[in-house]
Design a protein around this motif. Structure first.
Motif, mmCIF file in Angstrom:
data_model
loop_
_atom_site.group_PDB
_atom_site.id
_atom_site.type_symbol
_atom_site.label_atom_id
_atom_site.label_comp_id
_atom_site.label_asym_id
_atom_site.label_seq_id
_atom_site.Cartn_x
_atom_site.Cartn_y
_atom_site.Cartn_z
ATOM 1 N N GLY A 1 0.803 -1.206 0.000
ATOM 2 C CA GLY A 1 0.000 0.000 0.000
ATOM 3 C C GLY A 1 0.839 1.260 0.000
ATOM 4 N N PRO A 2 0.190 2.415 0.147
ATOM 5 C CA PRO A 2 0.912 3.696 0.102
ATOM 6 C C PRO A 2 2.047 3.806 1.101
ATOM 7 C CG PRO A 2 -1.453 4.054 -0.049
ATOM 8 C CD PRO A 2 -1.267 2.605 0.267
ATOM 9 N N ASP A 3 1.972 3.084 2.221
ATOM 10 C CA ASP A 3 2.996 3.208 3.251
ATOM 11 C C ASP A 3 4.353 2.670 2.820
ATOM 12 O OD1 ASP A 3 1.242 4.422 4.988
ATOM 13 O OD2 ASP A 3 0.688 2.559 6.009
ATOM 14 N N VAL A 4 4.420 1.911 1.722
ATOM 15 C CA VAL A 4 5.725 1.414 1.280
ATOM 16 C C VAL A 4 6.537 2.528 0.613
ATOM 17 C CG1 VAL A 4 4.796 -0.905 0.971
ATOM 18 C CG2 VAL A 4 4.988 0.611 -1.026
ATOM 19 N N LEU A 5 5.904 3.623 0.240
ATOM 20 C CA LEU A 5 6.600 4.725 -0.426
ATOM 21 C C LEU A 5 7.440 5.504 0.581
ATOM 22 C CD1 LEU A 5 3.702 6.040 -2.703
ATOM 23 C CD2 LEU A 5 5.541 4.456 -3.322
ATOM 24 N N THR A 6 8.702 5.703 0.243
ATOM 25 C CA THR A 6 9.641 6.386 1.133
ATOM 26 C C THR A 6 10.379 7.470 0.362
ATOM 27 O OG1 THR A 6 9.982 4.344 2.377
ATOM 28 C CG2 THR A 6 11.609 6.076 2.675
ATOM 29 N N LEU A 7 10.494 8.644 0.958
ATOM 30 C CA LEU A 7 11.224 9.750 0.352
ATOM 31 C C LEU A 7 12.658 9.716 0.863
ATOM 32 C CD1 LEU A 7 10.907 12.228 -1.513
ATOM 33 C CD2 LEU A 7 10.331 13.572 0.525
ATOM 34 N N ARG A 8 13.608 9.517 -0.060
ATOM 35 C CA ARG A 8 15.013 9.341 0.322
ATOM 36 C C ARG A 8 15.909 10.346 -0.382
ATOM 37 N NH1 ARG A 8 14.607 2.837 -0.768
ATOM 38 N NH2 ARG A 8 13.662 2.267 1.237
ATOM 39 N N ASP A 9 17.051 10.630 0.259
ATOM 40 C CA ASP A 9 18.095 11.426 -0.372
ATOM 41 C C ASP A 9 19.035 10.484 -1.116
ATOM 42 O OD1 ASP A 9 17.229 13.907 0.593
ATOM 43 O OD2 ASP A 9 18.243 13.584 2.507
ATOM 44 N N VAL A 10 19.154 10.682 -2.434
ATOM 45 C CA VAL A 10 20.007 9.828 -3.253
ATOM 46 C C VAL A 10 20.838 10.700 -4.183
ATOM 47 C CG1 VAL A 10 18.339 7.928 -3.188
ATOM 48 C CG2 VAL A 10 18.299 9.555 -5.087
ATOM 49 N N GLU A 11 21.860 10.114 -4.762
ATOM 50 C CA GLU A 11 22.704 10.822 -5.727
ATOM 51 C C GLU A 11 22.005 10.793 -7.078
ATOM 52 O OE1 GLU A 11 25.715 13.209 -6.559
ATOM 53 O OE2 GLU A 11 25.764 12.092 -4.663
#
Length: 335
Positions: A12-22
């Motif tokens: 569901g929507p909770d699997v979405l994660t905002l991450r800092d990436v290159e």
């Protein structure tokens, strides 16, 4: 570094994660875009859940649409320069590229210039919907002035685009909605008639509207057993175009014993976006409508990128009329 939405498992929507990436630099045939707005689509929910035709490769990003500014251009790319105002159209697999971030790399073949008068929220709301409807109605469907067009699930962004395009072509759009709550909004959006399917007999009402003839084209994203009453409302020699699978049940093929002679086919916008010449025509058609004011994408609600999970929950609730757009705030220009 950039903020990028990723997920490591289906769900569901909770699997979405905002991450800092290159973010890196674009390779040959690619461009890097500073994203200002992102358009959400059902395809991204299905992809996140594992019910889409494309299989995620974890960690996976997602997203088909965005609007922003060109930051960098890879080798072999012509026609784009740093600072160009652009939009991203669905012309790639989500397992290879995605638009859910504040700086993303996408194939140049999936990028189009947008008129200066078209803001990023509007540009992020237009391309999936309008190219999908354009291909089915204006190009392969060859809808003509005076034709009746049946548009099911019409409160979606594609349904609303189909209403506007049908009007633009001189056709008569007949919209469907399950309940009365969205009826007036569909009329306000340009539908000539609205059939409330929970309360009205769809084929009977369509025949009444069309003087007993039926529609020349029906445009349906639902599929499943519901195509039967849709097919019953099509005129002899007309077309049933199924462009989605919101109903996962098997879809019966209308046959001559129960329906008039008609053409049935499936359709996806990739038929347009994967063909450079057809995409060129689609972009010219849509941009002309945007500039003239004939096409005005309906935005139901906007969310911040940090609230991407909530935006997905809102889409899953099926209450919106039009597009859901995620906006991206930049504290400072990208270096």
């Amino acid at each position: 570094m950039t903020r990028l939405v990723q997920f490591d498992r289906l769900g569901g929507p909770d699997v979405l994660t905002l991450r800092d990436v290159e973010v890196g630099a674009p390779e040959a045939g690619e461009v890097r875009i500073r994203v200002d707005a992102i358009g959400l689509n059902r395809a991204e929910i299905m992809y996140r859940e594992g019910t889409y035709f494309d299989t995620p490769r974890f960690p996976s990003t997602l997203g088909y649409e965005a609007a922003g500014v060109i930051e960098a251009v890879g080798g072999g790319v012509d026609g784009f320069s740093e600072g160009d105002l652009v939009a991203v159209v669905p012309a790639f697999r989500q397992s290879e590229y995605g638009t859910y971030g504040d700086h993303v790399i996408v194939p140049a073949a999936a990028v189009v210039h947008r008129p200066a008068a078209v803001g990023p929220v509007q540009a992020a709301a237009v391309w999936m919907a309008y190219i999908t409807a354009y291909g089915a109605l204006a190009e392969s469907g060859q809808v003509r002035p005076g034709d009746h067009v049946l548009i099911t699930a019409a409160s979606s962004s594609v349904g609303l685009a189909a209403i506007r395009i049908a009007r633009h072509l001189g056709a008569v759009p007949i919209a469907t909605t399950r309940g009365t709550g969205k009826k007036q909004r569909l009329l306000d959006a340009g539908a000539a008639h609205v059939v409330v399917t929970d309360e009205e007999d769809l084929p009977a009402r369509v025949k009444e509207i069309t003087g007993g003839e039926g529609v020349r084209l029906a445009f349906d994203p639902i599929a499943g057993p519901g195509v039967e009453p849709v097919a019953q409302g099509i005129a002899p020699g007309g077309s049933l175009v199924v462009y989605g699978a919101l109903d996962p049940r098997p879809t019966p093929l209308p046959h001559a014993r129960s329906y008039p002679a008609l053409t049935t086919r499936t359709y996806t916008l990739l038929e347009i976006t994967s063909d450079p010449e057809r995409l060129r025509r689609a972009v010219a058609f849509v941009n002309a409508g945007l500039v003239s004011g004939s096409f005005d994408p309906v935005v139901d609600r906007t969310f911040d990128l940090a609230d991407i999970a909530e935006a997905h929950r809102y889409m899953e609730a099926n209450g919106q009329v039009g597009k859901i757009v995620v906006t991206v705030t930049h504290d400072a220009p990208a270096s």
